[in-house]
Design a protein around this motif. Structure first.
Motif, PDB file in Angstrom:
ATOM      1  N   GLN A  60      35.980 -19.228 -32.033  1.00  0.00           N
ATOM      2  CA  GLN A  60      34.793 -20.071 -31.952  1.00  0.00           C
ATOM      3  C   GLN A  60      34.412 -20.370 -30.507  1.00  0.00           C
ATOM      4  O   GLN A  60      35.284 -20.549 -29.651  1.00  0.00           O
ATOM      5  CB  GLN A  60      35.042 -21.396 -32.699  1.00  0.00           C
ATOM      6  N   ALA A  61      33.093 -20.427 -30.276  1.00  0.00           N
ATOM      7  CA  ALA A  61      32.596 -20.778 -28.944  1.00  0.00           C
ATOM      8  C   ALA A  61      32.526 -22.299 -28.861  1.00  0.00           C
ATOM      9  O   ALA A  61      31.958 -22.938 -29.743  1.00  0.00           O
ATOM     10  CB  ALA A  61      31.224 -20.169 -28.732  1.00  0.00           C
ATOM     11  N   GLU A  62      33.146 -22.862 -27.833  1.00  0.00           N
ATOM     12  CA  GLU A  62      32.948 -24.288 -27.581  1.00  0.00           C
ATOM     13  C   GLU A  62      32.245 -24.384 -26.239  1.00  0.00           C
ATOM     14  O   GLU A  62      32.809 -24.794 -25.234  1.00  0.00           O
ATOM     15  CB  GLU A  62      34.286 -25.015 -27.610  1.00  0.00           C
ATOM     16  N   ILE A  63      31.021 -23.899 -26.250  1.00  0.00           N
ATOM     17  CA  ILE A  63      30.231 -23.804 -25.035  1.00  0.00           C
ATOM     18  C   ILE A  63      29.008 -24.691 -25.217  1.00  0.00           C
ATOM     19  O   ILE A  63      28.343 -24.617 -26.258  1.00  0.00           O
ATOM     20  CB  ILE A  63      29.751 -22.346 -24.804  1.00  0.00           C
ATOM     21  N   GLU A  64      28.724 -25.528 -24.230  1.00  0.00           N
ATOM     22  CA  GLU A  64      27.574 -26.418 -24.341  1.00  0.00           C
ATOM     23  C   GLU A  64      26.290 -25.618 -24.511  1.00  0.00           C
ATOM     24  O   GLU A  64      26.085 -24.627 -23.809  1.00  0.00           O
ATOM     25  CB  GLU A  64      27.491 -27.286 -23.088  1.00  0.00           C
ATOM     26  N   GLY A  65      25.485 -26.018 -25.454  1.00  0.00           N
ATOM     27  CA  GLY A  65      24.200 -25.343 -25.654  1.00  0.00           C
ATOM     28  C   GLY A  65      24.301 -24.116 -26.533  1.00  0.00           C
ATOM     29  O   GLY A  65      23.320 -23.399 -26.699  1.00  0.00           O
ATOM     30  N   PHE A  66      25.461 -23.874 -27.101  1.00  0.00           N
ATOM     31  CA  PHE A  66      25.605 -22.653 -27.897  1.00  0.00           C
ATOM     32  C   PHE A  66      24.965 -22.781 -29.275  1.00  0.00           C
ATOM     33  O   PHE A  66      24.480 -21.810 -29.839  1.00  0.00           O
ATOM     34  CB  PHE A  66      27.079 -22.268 -28.039  1.00  0.00           C
ATOM     35  N   GLY A  67      24.980 -23.982 -29.816  1.00  0.00           N
ATOM     36  CA  GLY A  67      24.404 -24.147 -31.162  1.00  0.00           C
ATOM     37  C   GLY A  67      25.492 -24.230 -32.214  1.00  0.00           C
ATOM     38  O   GLY A  67      26.675 -24.006 -31.934  1.00  0.00           O
ATOM     39  N   SER A  68      25.061 -24.553 -33.437  1.00  0.00           N
ATOM     40  CA  SER A  68      26.051 -24.849 -34.469  1.00  0.00           C
ATOM     41  C   SER A  68      26.707 -23.588 -35.050  1.00  0.00           C
ATOM     42  O   SER A  68      27.812 -23.642 -35.576  1.00  0.00           O
ATOM     43  CB  SER A  68      25.396 -25.657 -35.588  1.00  0.00           C
ATOM     44  N   GLN A  69      26.034 -22.451 -34.970  1.00  0.00           N
ATOM     45  CA  GLN A  69      26.634 -21.208 -35.487  1.00  0.00           C
ATOM     46  C   GLN A  69      27.587 -20.677 -34.416  1.00  0.00           C
ATOM     47  O   GLN A  69      27.263 -19.747 -33.685  1.00  0.00           O
ATOM     48  CB  GLN A  69      25.546 -20.184 -35.804  1.00  0.00           C
ATOM     49  N   ASN A  70      28.751 -21.311 -34.329  1.00  0.00           N
ATOM     50  CA  ASN A  70      29.581 -21.040 -33.147  1.00  0.00           C
ATOM     51  C   ASN A  70      30.742 -20.074 -33.399  1.00  0.00           C
ATOM     52  O   ASN A  70      31.577 -19.890 -32.526  1.00  0.00           O
ATOM     53  CB  ASN A  70      30.098 -22.354 -32.551  1.00  0.00           C
ATOM     54  N   ALA A  71      30.797 -19.467 -34.589  1.00  0.00           N
ATOM     55  CA  ALA A  71      31.862 -18.482 -34.810  1.00  0.00           C
ATOM     56  C   ALA A  71      31.450 -17.150 -34.181  1.00  0.00           C
ATOM     57  O   ALA A  71      30.475 -16.538 -34.598  1.00  0.00           O
ATOM     58  CB  ALA A  71      32.113 -18.305 -36.301  1.00  0.00           C
ATOM     59  N   LEU A  72      32.175 -16.744 -33.162  1.00  0.00           N
ATOM     60  CA  LEU A  72      31.881 -15.457 -32.529  1.00  0.00           C
ATOM     61  C   LEU A  72      32.461 -14.330 -33.364  1.00  0.00           C
ATOM     62  O   LEU A  72      31.922 -13.230 -33.432  1.00  0.00           O
ATOM     63  CB  LEU A  72      32.488 -15.410 -31.126  1.00  0.00           C
ATOM     64  N   GLY A  73      33.594 -14.617 -33.953  1.00  0.00           N
ATOM     65  CA  GLY A  73      34.248 -13.602 -34.763  1.00  0.00           C
ATOM     66  C   GLY A  73      35.204 -14.275 -35.728  1.00  0.00           C
ATOM     67  O   GLY A  73      35.544 -15.450 -35.581  1.00  0.00           O
ATOM     68  N   GLY A  74      35.604 -13.520 -36.738  1.00  0.00           N
ATOM     69  CA  GLY A  74      36.528 -14.095 -37.700  1.00  0.00           C
ATOM     70  C   GLY A  74      37.205 -13.005 -38.488  1.00  0.00           C
ATOM     71  O   GLY A  74      36.764 -11.849 -38.483  1.00  0.00           O
ATOM     72  N   GLY A  75      38.271 -13.382 -39.129  1.00  0.00           N
ATOM     73  CA  GLY A  75      38.959 -12.383 -39.935  1.00  0.00           C
ATOM     74  C   GLY A  75      40.102 -12.990 -40.704  1.00  0.00           C
ATOM     75  O   GLY A  75      40.231 -14.212 -40.819  1.00  0.00           O
ATOM     76  N   GLY A  76      40.922 -12.123 -41.237  1.00  0.00           N
ATOM     77  CA  GLY A  76      42.058 -12.600 -42.001  1.00  0.00           C
ATOM     78  C   GLY A  76      42.658 -11.486 -42.825  1.00  0.00           C
ATOM     79  O   GLY A  76      42.226 -10.334 -42.768  1.00  0.00           O
ATOM     80  N   ARG A  77      43.653 -11.885 -43.598  1.00  0.00           N
ATOM     81  CA  ARG A  77      44.387 -10.926 -44.405  1.00  0.00           C
ATOM     82  C   ARG A  77      43.773 -10.849 -45.805  1.00  0.00           C
ATOM     83  O   ARG A  77      43.299 -11.859 -46.343  1.00  0.00           O
ATOM     84  CB  ARG A  77      45.860 -11.370 -44.461  1.00  0.00           C
ATOM     85  N   TYR A  78      43.747  -9.662 -46.355  1.00  0.00           N
ATOM     86  CA  TYR A  78      43.188  -9.466 -47.704  1.00  0.00           C
ATOM     87  C   TYR A  78      44.111  -8.502 -48.444  1.00  0.00           C
ATOM     88  O   TYR A  78      44.030  -7.306 -48.271  1.00  0.00           O
ATOM     89  CB  TYR A  78      41.748  -8.915 -47.638  1.00  0.00           C
TER      90      TYR A  78
END
Ligand code: HAM
Length: 377
Positions: free
Chosen positions: A226-244
């Motif tokens: 997640q981006a915790e950058i000022e002014g980035f906005g609420s859609q702050n997941a840059l990437g994601g994943g997990g096990r399936y």
């Protein structure tokens, strides 16, 4: 494009699967869907091409556009680019740590600073089922107070209520049971191994006990960058994943565990821009041909083909621009060498080779061009 049943399987209630895809019928009356994400299509291909029969471990990557019928907003588009990886063949937590390390390295390599890695575990099937039941029982008395979306989710996929952004849902889930509290021993051991390996590799991460992610094929580890950058906005997941671990068998393949992640390129570019990080410049051209008439173009055309066959990148301007304009174009392409060919050069069977950084120019026989470039580059 995939057949719709790659994404729309029975008994599933993830929001993306039920409403966020572009679905249509083709002329042959087949149900098709524009892919909303990369994983399911990669697994479809993994099964179709029997990749599971080739190696114990299969590691794949992809880059491409995806489509989600969502309400567009800052950082959320109906068409967006993802790049991602999928690793299939083992549920060994070492692989989880390896994949997480790769996700982290992507961010570190780009030089992004205001970024955090959040992780959580949903546990194996048994743990996930036990948790789902506990959460359902906890939420049921609040059913009428939940947001409209969450009321639907309660029956289909209560886990998703945990990451709802709606204030009433947030208030209700404040004291809800958490996935980590329902891990059985196997799931706990696996998660502990992953965090130990991440610690060893000095990969910073934060435990986010409410992270469940938007797709419901996950079990065991889930993570988000997640981006915790000022002014980035609420859609702050840059990437994601997990096990399936069930997805391959759900799509009709042999039971094969897997793990992967994907990054959204528009969001990454936005983060880079806000942090003032420049991407590496476009790769430069090895050679740019400067020509003056038809005959010199003919020779340049042949030499260009020869260079490309030998793996050099080269280009040639077909319009009859003057020398200065061609030079400008060569510099725009950041050409390392100019190959200058005029009438005299054609007659003598030679070319002028000019190094654009040292400005040094030599005359060589046209047959020597490939070897000379090999020597100089
Ligand atoms: P996802 O979290 O749905 O995961 O998407 C991954 C990333 O794609 C998000 O973090 C975000 O950067 C970007 N993204 C998603 N939706 C949009 C949108 N509407 N507009 C712009 N960017 C968006 C997946 O897609 C999983 N397939 C990841 C994965 C791979 N899990 C296991 N393997």
């Amino acid at each position: 494009m995939e057949y719709s049943d790659v994404f729309h399987r029975e008994n599933e209630g993830s929001d993306m699967v039920t409403k966020e895809t572009y679905n249509f019928k083709d002329k042959g009356d087949r149900n098709l869907t524009l892919r909303p994400e990369g994983t399911a299509g990669v697994i479809r291909s993994f099964i179709e091409n029997k990749l599971y029969a080739q190696n114990d471990l299969t590691k794949l990557f992809y880059i491409g556009p995806n489509f989600r019928y969502e309400r567009p907003q800052k950082g959320r588009f109906r068409q967006f680019m993802q790049f991602g990886v999928e690793a299939l063949g083992t549920n060994n937590p070492y692989l989880d740590a390896e994949v997480l390390a790769l996700a982290y390295e992507t961010i570190r390599g780009l030089g992004l600073k205001g970024v955090v890695v959040k992780i959580n575990s949903l546990g194996n099937d048994a743990s996930k089922a036990a948790y789902k039941e506990a959460l359902y029982n906890y939420l049921l008395p609040y059913k009428d107070q939940l947001s409209e979306d969450s009321q639907v989710r309660l029956e289909k996929n209560p886990l998703r209520i945990l990451d709802s952004k709606v204030p009433v849902d947030k208030e209700i889930t404040k004291n809800a049971p958490l996935p980590l509290e329902y891990l059985d021993e196997e799931s706990r051991n696996s998660f502990e191994t992953i965090t130990r390996l991440l610690d060893q590799a000095k990969i910073p991460y934060a435990l986010d006990r409410k992270l469940v992610r938007g797709l419901d094929y996950y079990s065991h580890i889930v993570f988000e960058i997640q981006a915790e950058i000022e002014g980035f906005g609420s859609q702050n997941a840059l990437g994601g994943g997990g096990r399936y671990d069930n997805l391959v068998s759900e799509l009709g393949g042999p039971k094969t565990p897997g793990i992967g992640f994907a990054f959204g390129m528009e969001r990454l570019l936005n983060a880079l821009e806000i942090e003032g990080r420049e991407l590496a410049p476009e790769p430069s051209l090895d050679a740019f041909f400067v020509t003056f008439d038809e005959k010199s173009k003919d020779l340049a055309f042949n030499l260009q083909n020869e260079l490309r066959v030998h793996g050099f990148s080269s280009d040639l301007n077909y319009t009859n621009k003057n020398f200065k304009s061609q030079l400008k174009e060569a510099l725009n392409h950041r050409a390392k060498f100019l190959v200058i060919i005029g009438e005299n050069e054609v007659n003598e069977g030679v070319v002028n080779l000019k190094n654009t950084s040292t400005e040094e120019q030599i005359k060589i026989r046209k047959e020597e061009l490939v070897n000379k470039l090999k020597e100089l580059l």
